[in-house]
Scaffold this active site. Structure first.
Site, PDB file in Angstrom:
ATOM      1  N   LYS A 126       0.841  -1.216   0.000  1.00  0.00           N
ATOM      2  CA  LYS A 126       0.000   0.000   0.000  1.00  0.00           C
ATOM      3  C   LYS A 126       0.872   1.260   0.000  1.00  0.00           C
ATOM      4  CE  LYS A 126      -2.125  -1.188   3.843  1.00  0.00           C
ATOM      5  NZ  LYS A 126      -1.418  -2.475   4.082  1.00  0.00           N
TER       6      LYS A 126
ATOM      7  N   ARG B   9      -9.559   0.229   8.784  1.00  0.00           N
ATOM      8  CA  ARG B   9      -9.091  -1.131   9.068  1.00  0.00           C
ATOM      9  C   ARG B   9     -10.131  -1.946   9.823  1.00  0.00           C
ATOM     10  NH1 ARG B   9      -3.162   0.254   8.941  1.00  0.00           N
ATOM     11  NH2 ARG B   9      -1.961  -1.665   9.090  1.00  0.00           N
TER      12      ARG B   9
ATOM     13  N   ARG C 244      11.515  -5.774   5.219  1.00  0.00           N
ATOM     14  CA  ARG C 244      11.259  -4.342   4.964  1.00  0.00           C
ATOM     15  C   ARG C 244      12.194  -3.458   5.789  1.00  0.00           C
ATOM     16  NH1 ARG C 244       5.259  -1.929   5.453  1.00  0.00           N
ATOM     17  NH2 ARG C 244       5.378  -2.811   7.552  1.00  0.00           N
TER      18      ARG C 244
ATOM     19  N   ARG D   9      11.326  -1.503  11.267  1.00  0.00           N
ATOM     20  CA  ARG D   9      10.273  -1.178  12.232  1.00  0.00           C
ATOM     21  C   ARG D   9      10.196  -2.264  13.296  1.00  0.00           C
ATOM     22  NH1 ARG D   9       4.959   0.269   8.695  1.00  0.00           N
ATOM     23  NH2 ARG D   9       4.055  -0.997  10.353  1.00  0.00           N
TER      24      ARG D   9
ATOM     25  N   ARG E 111       0.013  -9.454  13.339  1.00  0.00           N
ATOM     26  CA  ARG E 111      -0.633  -8.438  12.496  1.00  0.00           C
ATOM     27  C   ARG E 111      -1.448  -9.093  11.377  1.00  0.00           C
ATOM     28  NH1 ARG E 111       4.310  -5.335  10.724  1.00  0.00           N
ATOM     29  NH2 ARG E 111       2.920  -3.937   9.612  1.00  0.00           N
TER      30      ARG E 111
HETATM   31  P1  ADP Z   1       2.205  -1.919   3.206  1.00  0.00           P
HETATM   32  O1  ADP Z   1       2.241  -0.411   3.149  1.00  0.00           O
HETATM   33  O2  ADP Z   1       0.998  -2.489   2.520  1.00  0.00           O
HETATM   34  O3  ADP Z   1       2.369  -2.468   4.585  1.00  0.00           O
HETATM   35  P2  ADP Z   1       4.812  -1.700   1.852  1.00  0.00           P
HETATM   36  O4  ADP Z   1       4.504  -0.830   0.697  1.00  0.00           O
HETATM   37  O5  ADP Z   1       5.536  -1.090   3.004  1.00  0.00           O
HETATM   38  O6  ADP Z   1       3.451  -2.446   2.362  1.00  0.00           O
HETATM   39  O7  ADP Z   1       5.631  -2.967   1.300  1.00  0.00           O
HETATM   40  C1  ADP Z   1       6.081  -4.006   2.187  1.00  0.00           C
HETATM   41  C2  ADP Z   1       7.437  -4.522   1.737  1.00  0.00           C
HETATM   42  O8  ADP Z   1       7.317  -5.203   0.492  1.00  0.00           O
HETATM   43  C3  ADP Z   1       8.494  -3.430   1.531  1.00  0.00           C
HETATM   44  O9  ADP Z   1       9.743  -3.975   1.930  1.00  0.00           O
HETATM   45  C4  ADP Z   1       8.451  -3.173   0.024  1.00  0.00           C
HETATM   46  O10 ADP Z   1       9.700  -2.706  -0.468  1.00  0.00           O
HETATM   47  C5  ADP Z   1       8.107  -4.563  -0.513  1.00  0.00           C
HETATM   48  N1  ADP Z   1       7.251  -4.547  -1.717  1.00  0.00           N
HETATM   49  C6  ADP Z   1       6.211  -3.719  -1.974  1.00  0.00           C
HETATM   50  N2  ADP Z   1       5.611  -4.027  -3.155  1.00  0.00           N
HETATM   51  C7  ADP Z   1       6.297  -5.095  -3.645  1.00  0.00           C
HETATM   52  C8  ADP Z   1       6.172  -5.895  -4.837  1.00  0.00           C
HETATM   53  N3  ADP Z   1       5.203  -5.649  -5.743  1.00  0.00           N
HETATM   54  N4  ADP Z   1       7.037  -6.929  -5.005  1.00  0.00           N
HETATM   55  C9  ADP Z   1       8.011  -7.173  -4.082  1.00  0.00           C
HETATM   56  N5  ADP Z   1       8.186  -6.470  -2.952  1.00  0.00           N
HETATM   57  C10 ADP Z   1       7.345  -5.431  -2.726  1.00  0.00           C
HETATM   58  P1  AMP Z   2       0.911   0.403   9.077  1.00  0.00           P
HETATM   59  O1  AMP Z   2       2.001   1.420   9.028  1.00  0.00           O
HETATM   60  O2  AMP Z   2      -0.258   0.750   8.206  1.00  0.00           O
HETATM   61  O3  AMP Z   2       1.417  -0.999   8.868  1.00  0.00           O
HETATM   62  O4  AMP Z   2       0.344   0.459  10.578  1.00  0.00           O
HETATM   63  C1  AMP Z   2       1.163   0.156  11.683  1.00  0.00           C
HETATM   64  C2  AMP Z   2       0.324   0.001  12.941  1.00  0.00           C
HETATM   65  O5  AMP Z   2      -0.358   1.235  13.226  1.00  0.00           O
HETATM   66  C3  AMP Z   2      -0.783  -1.052  12.880  1.00  0.00           C
HETATM   67  O6  AMP Z   2      -0.323  -2.362  13.166  1.00  0.00           O
HETATM   68  C4  AMP Z   2      -1.742  -0.530  13.964  1.00  0.00           C
HETATM   69  O7  AMP Z   2      -1.248  -0.812  15.276  1.00  0.00           O
HETATM   70  C5  AMP Z   2      -1.649   0.982  13.770  1.00  0.00           C
HETATM   71  N1  AMP Z   2      -2.668   1.470  12.794  1.00  0.00           N
HETATM   72  C6  AMP Z   2      -2.416   2.043  11.578  1.00  0.00           C
HETATM   73  N2  AMP Z   2      -3.585   2.348  10.964  1.00  0.00           N
HETATM   74  C7  AMP Z   2      -4.583   1.948  11.801  1.00  0.00           C
HETATM   75  C8  AMP Z   2      -6.000   1.962  11.724  1.00  0.00           C
HETATM   76  N3  AMP Z   2      -6.651   2.450  10.659  1.00  0.00           N
HETATM   77  N4  AMP Z   2      -6.688   1.455  12.782  1.00  0.00           N
HETATM   78  C9  AMP Z   2      -6.073   0.979  13.862  1.00  0.00           C
HETATM   79  N5  AMP Z   2      -4.742   0.904  13.997  1.00  0.00           N
HETATM   80  C10 AMP Z   2      -3.985   1.397  12.976  1.00  0.00           C
END
Ligand code: ADP
Ligand code: AMP
Length: 209
Positions: free
Chosen positions: A13, A88, A122, A153, A164
């Site tokens: 995302k 969420r 990541r 993280r 998660r």
């Molecule tokens: P989200 O925001 O949904 O939690 P991220 O955008 O942070 O996910 O992506 C999670 C991990 O996967 C990061 O390390 C990112 O670089 C990697 N990633 C994202 N999209 C792809 C893809 N299409 N193929 C491979 N790795 C990806």
């Molecule tokens: P993210 O960066 O989107 O992976 O979110 C990291 C963490 O933030 C999640 O595991 C939750 O603990 C909290 N969080 C982010 N967005 C929300 C949401 N919309 N509702 C509740 N918790 C959230």
């Protein structure tokens, strides 16, 4: 357009929101980034959120709804935005219906095994939130946007990642049905390479116009 990016943690995302927001010139509203900033600034919201985030649990609905409501009222959101990581829960989605008119919901679909690999590898920029993956970083240790040293993280450590994903399936996956029934859902195969996913998301948004 007012857009939601739905999908499990690690689906891409944030990665996709950065690309598409730049193309459409609209802001990325990441509740995760906003909550991490609140923790770093030791605000009241940050103090409330920290224990939940460290445990891989969702922050209470009323806390997250309040920060989104405030953010969406700002000037830069009036021409559209991408919500990344919100809503969420069904409660959050219902609250959002009272705050904003959503034009499209893009579900980034990826299998759990792939998500575990993506999340555990990541690395993120603590300054701007840009995500990277160790498989593609090579010797690079800093953010290409602002030069900040990348970090892992705390909630990307193995135990928390599984938690998660369980929380996602229990609380967030029901939103797929919620937005399908509202006629807003577009599903994209997010297991493909990042550039292919960006193209599929843009096509899905075009079809929603
Ligand atoms: P989200 O925001 O949904 O939690 P991220 O955008 O942070 O996910 O992506 C999670 C991990 O996967 C990061 O390390 C990112 O670089 C990697 N990633 C994202 N999209 C792809 C893809 N299409 N193929 C491979 N790795 C990806
Ligand atoms: P993210 O960066 O989107 O992976 O979110 C990291 C963490 O933030 C999640 O595991 C939750 O603990 C909290 N969080 C982010 N967005 C929300 C949401 N919309 N509702 C509740 N918790 C959230």
């Amino acid at each position: 357009m007012n857009i939601i990016f739905l999908g499990p943690p690690g689906a891409g995302k944030g990665t996709q929101a950065k690309q598409i927001c730049e193309k459409l010139n609209i802001p990325q509203i990441s509740t995760g980034d906003m909550l991490r900033a609140a923790i770093a600034n030791q605000t009241e919201t940050g103090l409330k959120a920290k224990t939940y985030m460290d445990a891989g649990q969702l922050v209470p609905d009323e806390v997250v709804i309040a920060i989104v409501k405030e953010r969406l009222a700002e000037d830069d959101c009036q021409g559209g935005y991408i919500l990344d990581g919100f809503p969420r829960t069904v409660e959050q989605a219902e609250a959002l219906s009272g705050i904003a008119k959503i034009d499209a919901v893009v579900d980034l679909a990826v299998a759990d095994e792939v998500l575990v690999k993506r999340l555990s590898g990541r690395r993120v920029c603590p300054q701007c939130g840009a995500p990277y993956h160790v498989d593609y970083l090579g010797d690079v240790t800093t953010c290409k946007v602002d030069g900040t040293t990348l970090i892992q993280r705390d909630d990307d450590k193995a135990e928390t990642v599984l938690n998660r994903l369980t929380v996602y399936h229990a609380k967030t996956a029901p939103l797929i049905d919620f937005y399908q029934k509202a006629g807003l859902l577009r599903s994209v195969n997010a297991a493909d390479a990042p550039e292919a996913v960006t193209a599929a998301v843009l096509a899905a948004l075009e079809a929603s116009r």
